[in-house]
Write a protein that holds these residues in place. Structure first.
Motif, PDB file in Angstrom:
ATOM      1  N   GLU A   1       0.514  20.539 110.657  1.00 19.71           N
ATOM      2  CA  GLU A   1       0.073  19.676 111.236  1.00 19.71           C
ATOM      3  C   GLU A   1      -0.223  20.169 112.380  1.00 19.71           C
ATOM      4  O   GLU A   1       0.217  20.694 113.489  1.00 19.71           O
ATOM      5  N   LEU A   2      -2.340  20.064 112.565  1.00 23.76           N
ATOM      6  CA  LEU A   2      -2.763  19.717 113.910  1.00 23.76           C
ATOM      7  C   LEU A   2      -2.866  19.288 114.967  1.00 23.76           C
ATOM      8  O   LEU A   2      -4.015  18.545 114.426  1.00 23.76           O
ATOM      9  N   GLY A   3      -1.631  18.624 115.874  1.00 24.48           N
ATOM     10  CA  GLY A   3      -2.442  16.919 116.889  1.00 24.48           C
ATOM     11  C   GLY A   3      -2.500  16.597 115.684  1.00 24.48           C
ATOM     12  O   GLY A   3      -2.725  14.557 115.675  1.00 24.48           O
ATOM     13  N   GLY A   4      -0.950  16.340 114.226  1.00 30.37           N
ATOM     14  CA  GLY A   4      -0.996  15.044 113.956  1.00 30.37           C
ATOM     15  C   GLY A   4      -1.593  15.130 112.457  1.00 30.37           C
ATOM     16  O   GLY A   4      -1.758  14.851 111.404  1.00 30.37           O
ATOM     17  N   THR A   5      -2.450  16.080 112.749  1.00 28.49           N
ATOM     18  CA  THR A   5      -3.728  16.213 110.895  1.00 28.49           C
ATOM     19  C   THR A   5      -3.312  16.638 110.401  1.00 28.49           C
ATOM     20  O   THR A   5      -3.642  18.521 110.830  1.00 28.49           O
ATOM     21  N   PRO A   6      -2.735  17.025 109.131  1.00 32.10           N
ATOM     22  CA  PRO A   6      -2.098  18.171 108.351  1.00 32.10           C
ATOM     23  C   PRO A   6      -3.415  19.599 108.103  1.00 32.10           C
ATOM     24  O   PRO A   6      -4.292  18.400 107.437  1.00 32.10           O
ATOM     25  N   LEU A   7      -3.386  20.423 108.191  1.00 33.81           N
ATOM     26  CA  LEU A   7      -4.202  21.135 107.897  1.00 33.81           C
ATOM     27  C   LEU A   7      -4.588  21.470 106.550  1.00 33.81           C
ATOM     28  O   LEU A   7      -5.995  21.614 106.143  1.00 33.81           O
ATOM     29  N   ASP A   8      -3.886  21.069 105.602  1.00 31.49           N
ATOM     30  CA  ASP A   8      -3.700  21.039 104.364  1.00 31.49           C
ATOM     31  C   ASP A   8      -4.925  20.196 103.940  1.00 31.49           C
ATOM     32  O   ASP A   8      -5.904  20.427 102.591  1.00 31.49           O
ATOM     33  N   ASP A   9      -5.213  19.273 104.646  1.00 27.29           N
ATOM     34  CA  ASP A   9      -5.752  17.598 104.336  1.00 27.29           C
ATOM     35  C   ASP A   9      -7.412  18.139 104.687  1.00 27.29           C
ATOM     36  O   ASP A   9      -8.062  17.466 104.068  1.00 27.29           O
ATOM     37  N   VAL A  10      -7.519  19.053 105.707  1.00 22.31           N
ATOM     38  CA  VAL A  10      -9.125  19.431 106.327  1.00 22.31           C
ATOM     39  C   VAL A  10     -10.208  20.497 105.080  1.00 22.31           C
ATOM     40  O   VAL A  10      -9.186  20.773 105.097  1.00 22.31           O
TER      41      VAL A  10
ATOM     42  N   TYR B   1       2.093  21.629 114.451  1.00 15.39           N
ATOM     43  CA  TYR B   1       3.771  21.508 113.822  1.00 15.39           C
ATOM     44  C   TYR B   1       4.142  21.626 112.631  1.00 15.39           C
ATOM     45  O   TYR B   1       3.236  21.002 112.048  1.00 15.39           O
ATOM     46  N   ASP B   2       5.034  22.810 112.566  1.00 12.35           N
ATOM     47  CA  ASP B   2       5.085  22.510 110.855  1.00 12.35           C
ATOM     48  C   ASP B   2       6.550  21.730 110.650  1.00 12.35           C
ATOM     49  O   ASP B   2       7.704  21.801 110.626  1.00 12.35           O
ATOM     50  N   PRO B   3       6.132  20.950 109.124  1.00  6.94           N
ATOM     51  CA  PRO B   3       7.579  19.923 108.868  1.00  6.94           C
ATOM     52  C   PRO B   3       8.514  20.587 108.347  1.00  6.94           C
ATOM     53  O   PRO B   3      10.144  20.395 108.315  1.00  6.94           O
ATOM     54  N   ALA B   4       8.265  21.824 107.430  1.00  7.68           N
ATOM     55  CA  ALA B   4       9.712  22.616 106.657  1.00  7.68           C
ATOM     56  C   ALA B   4      10.019  23.133 107.505  1.00  7.68           C
ATOM     57  O   ALA B   4      10.936  23.362 107.053  1.00  7.68           O
ATOM     58  N   THR B   5       9.596  23.699 108.805  1.00  8.00           N
ATOM     59  CA  THR B   5      10.852  24.798 109.512  1.00  8.00           C
ATOM     60  C   THR B   5      11.272  24.261 110.619  1.00  8.00           C
ATOM     61  O   THR B   5      11.529  24.580 111.544  1.00  8.00           O
ATOM     62  N   GLY B   6      10.312  22.829 110.642  1.00  2.00           N
ATOM     63  CA  GLY B   6      10.641  22.417 112.633  1.00  2.00           C
ATOM     64  C   GLY B   6      10.037  22.623 113.305  1.00  2.00           C
ATOM     65  O   GLY B   6      10.203  22.779 114.521  1.00  2.00           O
ATOM     66  N   LEU B   7       9.094  23.530 112.974  1.00  2.57           N
ATOM     67  CA  LEU B   7       8.779  24.601 114.550  1.00  2.57           C
ATOM     68  C   LEU B   7       7.661  23.446 115.067  1.00  2.57           C
ATOM     69  O   LEU B   7       6.600  22.684 114.454  1.00  2.57           O
ATOM     70  N   LEU B   8       7.132  23.390 116.516  1.00  5.30           N
ATOM     71  CA  LEU B   8       6.839  22.563 117.552  1.00  5.30           C
ATOM     72  C   LEU B   8       6.055  23.665 118.160  1.00  5.30           C
ATOM     73  O   LEU B   8       6.608  24.073 118.757  1.00  5.30           O
ATOM     74  N   ALA B   9       4.984  24.067 118.381  1.00  2.00           N
ATOM     75  CA  ALA B   9       4.836  24.915 119.456  1.00  2.00           C
ATOM     76  C   ALA B   9       3.532  24.259 119.758  1.00  2.00           C
ATOM     77  O   ALA B   9       2.877  23.387 119.855  1.00  2.00           O
ATOM     78  N   PRO B  10       3.361  23.012 121.381  1.00  2.00           N
ATOM     79  CA  PRO B  10       3.389  22.419 122.638  1.00  2.00           C
ATOM     80  C   PRO B  10       1.442  23.159 122.292  1.00  2.00           C
ATOM     81  O   PRO B  10       1.132  24.221 123.005  1.00  2.00           O
ATOM     82  N   ALA B  11       0.570  22.204 122.796  1.00  2.00           N
ATOM     83  CA  ALA B  11      -0.479  22.133 122.750  1.00  2.00           C
ATOM     84  C   ALA B  11      -0.244  23.554 124.200  1.00  2.00           C
ATOM     85  O   ALA B  11      -0.163  22.816 125.703  1.00  2.00           O
ATOM     86  N   GLY B  12      -1.679  24.352 124.771  1.00  2.00           N
ATOM     87  CA  GLY B  12      -1.376  25.330 125.359  1.00  2.00           C
ATOM     88  C   GLY B  12      -0.885  25.737 126.626  1.00  2.00           C
ATOM     89  O   GLY B  12      -0.600  26.119 127.318  1.00  2.00           O
ATOM     90  N   ARG B  13       0.135  26.000 124.991  1.00  2.00           N
ATOM     91  CA  ARG B  13       1.438  26.486 125.419  1.00  2.00           C
ATOM     92  C   ARG B  13       1.584  28.244 125.102  1.00  2.00           C
ATOM     93  O   ARG B  13       1.187  28.022 124.096  1.00  2.00           O
ATOM     94  N   LEU B  14       1.986  28.705 125.361  1.00  2.00           N
ATOM     95  CA  LEU B  14       2.441  30.321 124.558  1.00  2.00           C
ATOM     96  C   LEU B  14       4.088  30.281 124.259  1.00  2.00           C
ATOM     97  O   LEU B  14       5.096  30.224 124.830  1.00  2.00           O
ATOM     98  N   THR B  15       3.578  29.812 122.936  1.00  2.00           N
ATOM     99  CA  THR B  15       5.248  30.144 122.456  1.00  2.00           C
ATOM    100  C   THR B  15       5.076  31.587 121.423  1.00  2.00           C
ATOM    101  O   THR B  15       4.750  31.843 120.587  1.00  2.00           O
ATOM    102  N   ALA B  16       6.480  31.848 121.236  1.00  2.00           N
ATOM    103  CA  ALA B  16       7.213  33.191 120.451  1.00  2.00           C
ATOM    104  C   ALA B  16       7.714  32.585 120.032  1.00  2.00           C
ATOM    105  O   ALA B  16       9.097  31.701 119.427  1.00  2.00           O
ATOM    106  N   VAL B  17       7.888  32.929 118.698  1.00  2.00           N
ATOM    107  CA  VAL B  17       8.663  33.049 117.551  1.00  2.00           C
ATOM    108  C   VAL B  17       9.595  34.099 116.585  1.00  2.00           C
ATOM    109  O   VAL B  17       8.687  34.780 116.792  1.00  2.00           O
TER     110      VAL B  17
END
Length: 718
Positions: free
Chosen positions: A464-473, A348-364
């Motif tokens: 965020e991946l699974g609710g965890t911000p990637l910049d914080d890891v 999930y990208d809060p800046a753009t609202g993009l949500l890619a569900p787990a286990g699925r192919l999402t085209a942007v």
């Protein structure tokens, strides 16, 4: 450190505040090697400096008719000759070792910085500067590191000789002790001008190199528009400027060399004249005069090292400055969360609202390749150049993503986050994608420019991946979870087996990845070009950057390499832009099948790929405006239809005019109502997805309505 011990286990953390500090740090990192080289240098120069002693003893023995004196002089010369030979050999060996180890250390630092910054490196630093640092600048810095030990040995020997002469013959020794420092410092007033001319030469050479690389890279385009001679003329002019600057620089260094020869010659004349008068007066012996003459002659040798160290420093200082500037670039590597849970789940990208569900192919679909590249970098976590890009958009005050909303989205991250949450709620629930179509960021450029000119720019929230911000890891953990393949991936030279020797989960084999990426023709070509005779394409060599392969073949091999890694989340930026339509359709099917159960995000505008995605996210102006299956968006989202079919403004205006003049039918009476209409007046689309039956590189074009019909036929065949 020996050459056989390379590479360095840890190149260290350089001091990159200034070029001079970087050189000092580099010297301190190899103190042992420098002291070793200086010790052998003292043996060499000390032996050379001691030769006047046996020469004076021999001359005095001849004058005194002493055979023992001659034997002593001969024995001393043999010993000194051996020391000179051994010292010179070992000095050269130790100095070259210092040169190689220093260059290897810088190369490792540059490689580490390149891996850290990735594609953002060339966006922050010109490609020509990176090439200059990794080639010519390394040689100049290595030259300075190598010359330090020789200069140190020569300086210590010179001081020792002057002190010995003052003790041996105080009268002449004082003259020499005063004259040698004057000779060494006489060239200092000339060094600033010589350095400026050398800097001017390197600056012009760098511009000429960058112009040449740009010309070669765009040679095909230049020939197509008839601009080849124009750019060649510019390069000829730049080359002549480099030649003139080099001549000016060489003149100054020639003057310095002349001064280094003329002044010691004058000192030698003064010493001989004064010493001869002392000998005639009987104040010194003839052997002492010869010894003084030989000692002064020797002092001409270390003065050459003074000139060398001055030149080496003048040339290495700007090189070290450039290297320090590149090495000073950074991006966050450590995160505040170290005990995080396994990174998996929805992306999930809060800046753009993009949500890619787990286990699925999402085209942007972004509509702008640059915006898609920035989004792909963000989705990988720890973006390297995001502030720079926001500053650039602020300076331009223009629309960045093919429309006005990108500038606005760069200024108001909080608004984007709110919109993103609203969109996420729509995508997560049972909302109708058509409801997400209406208002997604249709602002005019003037309003967007005003928003972009805001005095403060809040930092964009982390993906965020699974609710965890990637910049914080930690960055390594984020990269392990999310793999981003940009639109221009690089293939390193080596065998195909080495290309796929990458960290992976082991769940996907190279054969499976190659099959999914439709690399059968690539394997056949590599088998035919193989030179090992094994017939195994995995042992065939790939040239640098895959230049022996076509663009589509390189792209498919890069895609197969990404599939082998089998990351939790795979982000692909235009992975099929260089292949024909038939191959693209098969790649989309293979990608969907191989990545089943894994999160995959594909940034593309190809209808063939979009039609096979589990969901399509339309993100035209930095905000999600529509989510749903490809065919639904074609019917319900006119803006999406325009982007995917490459509809121009003129075509859209003509279609709206025609639609306004024709009465609308009841959809129940005409099932085809709402499907995309083709261009009027015979206008044709020239995008690379033009036809499902004609390869893109043929230059053929197919109207949008024919392309949608091809999609229908492909679905029916499947």
């Amino acid at each position: 450190m020996q050459i056989r011990d390379l590479p360095h286990p840890d190149p260290g953390v350089p001091d990159v505040r200034t070029g001079g500090r970087f050189l000092v740090w580099l010297y301190r990192r190899q103190l042992g090697g420098q002291f070793k080289a200086m010790a052998w240098g003292l043996v060499h120069t000390g032996a050379v400096a001691s030769f006047p002693v046996p020469v004076g003893i021999a001359v005095q023995a001849v004058a005194d008719r002493s055979g023992a004196g001659l034997a002593l002089a001969g024995g001393l010369m043999v010993v000194l000759g051996v020391l000179v030979s051994v010292g010179d050999t070992m000095l050269h060996r130790a100095a070259v070792t210092n040169w190689i180890t220093a260059v290897a250390r810088i190369q490792q630092l540059l490689a580490r910085k390149t891996a850290e910054l990735g594609s953002a490196l060339t966006r922050r630093v010109a490609a020509g500067e990176v090439v200059a640092v990794s080639t010519g600048d390394l040689e100049k810095i290595g030259w300075f590191v190598e010359a330090i030990s020789r200069f140190s040995a020569a300086a210590l020997t010179t001081v020792g000789v002057c002190v010995a002469l003052v003790i041996y013959q105080p009268t002449l020794g004082v003259v020499v002790a005063i004259g040698v420092p004057v000779l060494a410092l006489a060239v200092l007033p000339l060094l600033p001008r010589a350095t400026r001319r050398a800097d001017e030469q390197r600056e012009k050479a760098g511009r000429a190199t960058e112009l040449a690389s740009d010309t070669v890279a765009g040679l095909r385009v230049l020939r197509g528009i008839g601009g080849e001679e124009l750019f060649l003329g510019r390069y000829r002019t730049a080359s002549q400027d480099v030649r003139k600057a080099a001549v000016r620089s060489a003149r100054m260094w020639s003057l310095i060399s002349a001064v280094q020869v003329a002044l010691p010659g004058l000192l030698l004349i003064v010493v001989v004249w004064y010493g001869a008068r002392l000998a005639l007066d009987g104040r010194i012996e003839i052997g002492a005069l010869v010894t003084m003459y030989s000692a002064v002659t020797f002092l001409l040798y270390p003065l050459q090292h003074f000139e060398e160290i001055a030149q080496a420093y003048s040339f290495s200082r700007p090189s070290a400055k450039r290297a320090a500037r590149v090495l000073a670039l950074s991006r966050p590597a450590d995160g505040r969360i170290t005990d995080h849970a396994p990174l998996q789940g929805d992306l999930y990208d809060p800046a753009t609202g993009l949500l890619a569900p787990a286990g699925r192919l999402t085209a942007v679909v972004c509509g702008d390749p640059d915006a898609a590249g920035r989004l792909a970098e963000r989705l990988g976590g720890h973006p390297a150049s995001e502030p720079d890009e926001r500053d650039e958009r602020d300076e331009r005050g223009e629309c960045a993503a093919g429309g006005p909303g990108e500038a606005n989205s760069a200024s108001h991250s909080a608004d984007r986050a709110d919109a993103g949450e609203a969109t996420a709620s729509r995508t997560g629930g049972a909302g109708d994608p058509g409801n997400a179509t209406g208002e997604g960021g249709e602002k005019d450029c003037g309003e967007a420019a005003a928003d972009a000119a805001a005095p403060t720019l809040a930092p964009l929230p982390s993906v965020e991946l699974g609710g965890t911000p990637l910049d914080d890891v930690p960055r390594d953990a984020a990269r392990q979870a999310v793999l981003v393949q940009d639109k221009d991936p690089v293939l390193l030279s080596g065998t195909l087996h080495e290309l796929f020797d990458v960290p992976s989960s082991g769940a996907v084999t190279a054969e499976q990845a190659l099959a999914a990426a439709q690399c059968d023709d690539v394997l056949a070509a590599l088998t035919q070009s193989g030179t090992d005779g094994s017939g195994d394409p995995m042992h065939s060599r790939i040239t640098e950057r895959g230049r022996s392969l076509s663009g589509g073949q390189r792209q498919r091999l890069a895609l197969a390499r990404s599939l082998v890694t089998d990351p939790e989340v795979l982000v692909l930026d235009e992975p099929t832009s260089a292949v024909d339509s038939h191959t693209e359709a098969r790649i989309a099917d293979g990608l969907h099948a191989l990545r089943d159960g894994r999160t995959t995000v594909v940034l593309t505008s190809s209808p063939l790929v979009l039609d096979r995605a589990d969901q399509v996210v339309f993100l035209p102006y930095g905000e999600v405006t529509a989510v749903g299956p490809h065919r639904d968006l074609l019917r319900t989202c006119p803006a999406y239809l325009s982007v995917v079919t490459r509809e121009t403004d003129e075509e859209r205006a003509r279609k709206q005019t025609a639609d306004a003049s024709v009465p609308r039918k009841d959809p129940q009476e005409d099932p085809g109502e709402g499907l995309p209409a083709g261009p009027r007046d015979g206008a044709q689309d020239t995008s690379h997805e033009a036809s499902a039956d004609i390869p893109r590189d043929t230059g053929s074009a197919t109207p949008p309505h024919a392309r949608v019909g091809a999609l229908d036929s492909i679905e029916e065949t499947a």
